[in-house]
Design a protein around this motif. Structure first.
Motif, PDB file in Angstrom:
ATOM      1  N   ARG A  18       0.844  -1.199   0.000  1.00  0.00           N
ATOM      2  CA  ARG A  18       0.000   0.000   0.000  1.00  0.00           C
ATOM      3  C   ARG A  18       0.876   1.245   0.000  1.00  0.00           C
ATOM      4  NH1 ARG A  18      -5.795  -1.080   0.781  1.00  0.00           N
ATOM      5  NH2 ARG A  18      -5.856  -3.344   0.848  1.00  0.00           N
ATOM      6  N   GLN A  68      -5.273   6.179  -0.361  1.00  0.00           N
ATOM      7  CA  GLN A  68      -4.514   4.954  -0.166  1.00  0.00           C
ATOM      8  C   GLN A  68      -4.655   4.154  -1.455  1.00  0.00           C
ATOM      9  OE1 GLN A  68      -5.074   1.038   2.395  1.00  0.00           O
ATOM     10  NE2 GLN A  68      -4.587   2.791   3.706  1.00  0.00           N
ATOM     11  N   VAL A 125      -3.265   0.563  -3.814  1.00  0.00           N
ATOM     12  CA  VAL A 125      -2.748  -0.796  -3.760  1.00  0.00           C
ATOM     13  C   VAL A 125      -1.882  -1.058  -4.993  1.00  0.00           C
ATOM     14  CG1 VAL A 125      -3.359  -3.241  -3.637  1.00  0.00           C
ATOM     15  CG2 VAL A 125      -4.837  -1.519  -2.558  1.00  0.00           C
TER      16      VAL A 125
END
Length: 185
Positions: A139, A179, A181
């Motif tokens: 992340r 955030q 990924v």
């Protein structure tokens, strides 16, 4: 939000995680108090070039129907043709045009489109760090701020106050906590 560049060994692609991303805005109401709201549905891609950060890119899309100011009557008005006109313009979008180092972060310039009106904005971005998640993924987190004049995007509805001034300020502060990924190569 997404950042993209041509694929190289130093380029990584990240998908925005909507469950852990906040897109918030604030403005003055009655010229005296601050009202805050958020959009709950955001998606996008960030392409990072570690060797040449200026070659990184970001794209993002926000579902305008997901607006939430914690007051349903106000949210309905913001979804109406007076503001976002969600029936005709269900999304707003951002596509970066440049990434420039600035202080401890980056200035990400790009095209913001609201109601089919596109204007250049600059997001002041801070890299908040990276880490592993419990599912074996990686992340990354970023925070960003900018300010726009809503009239530049055709959002002109307002009401004059008897005491002077207007009901809704024209300056809108935007704050992002993103955030993302990391995607497999």
């Amino acid at each position: 939000m997404s950042i993209t560049t041509e694929s190289t060994s130093t380029t990584t692609t990240w998908q925005i995680d909507p469950a852990h991303t906040n897109v918030e805005f604030s403005l003055k109401h009655l010229m005296i108090s601050t009202v805050r709201g958020r959009f709950g549905a955001v998606s996008g891609t960030i392409v990072l070039d570690e060797a040449n950060p200026s070659a990184s890119t970001v794209t993002a899309e926000i579902d305008t129907t997901s607006i939430d100011t914690r007051q349903e009557q106000r949210d309905a008005h913001l979804r109406s043709a007076d503001f976002f006109d969600v029936e005709n313009y269900p999304t707003l979008g951002f596509r970066s045009t440049s990434v420039t180092p600035a202080g401890d972060g980056f200035d990400v310039a790009g095209d913001l489109t609201i109601r089919d009106v596109t204007r250049q904005v600059v997001l002041h971005v801070t890299d908040e760090g990276r880490g592993g998640d419990p599912w074996g993924g990686e992340r990354a987190a970023f925070s960003a701020t900018t300010k726009i004049d809503r009239r530049d995007f055709g959002l002109t509805w307002n009401q004059a106050l008897e005491t002077g001034g207007v009901l809704v300020s024209n300056d809108i502060k935007i704050t992002l906590e993103v955030q993302a990924v990391k995607q497999a190569d």
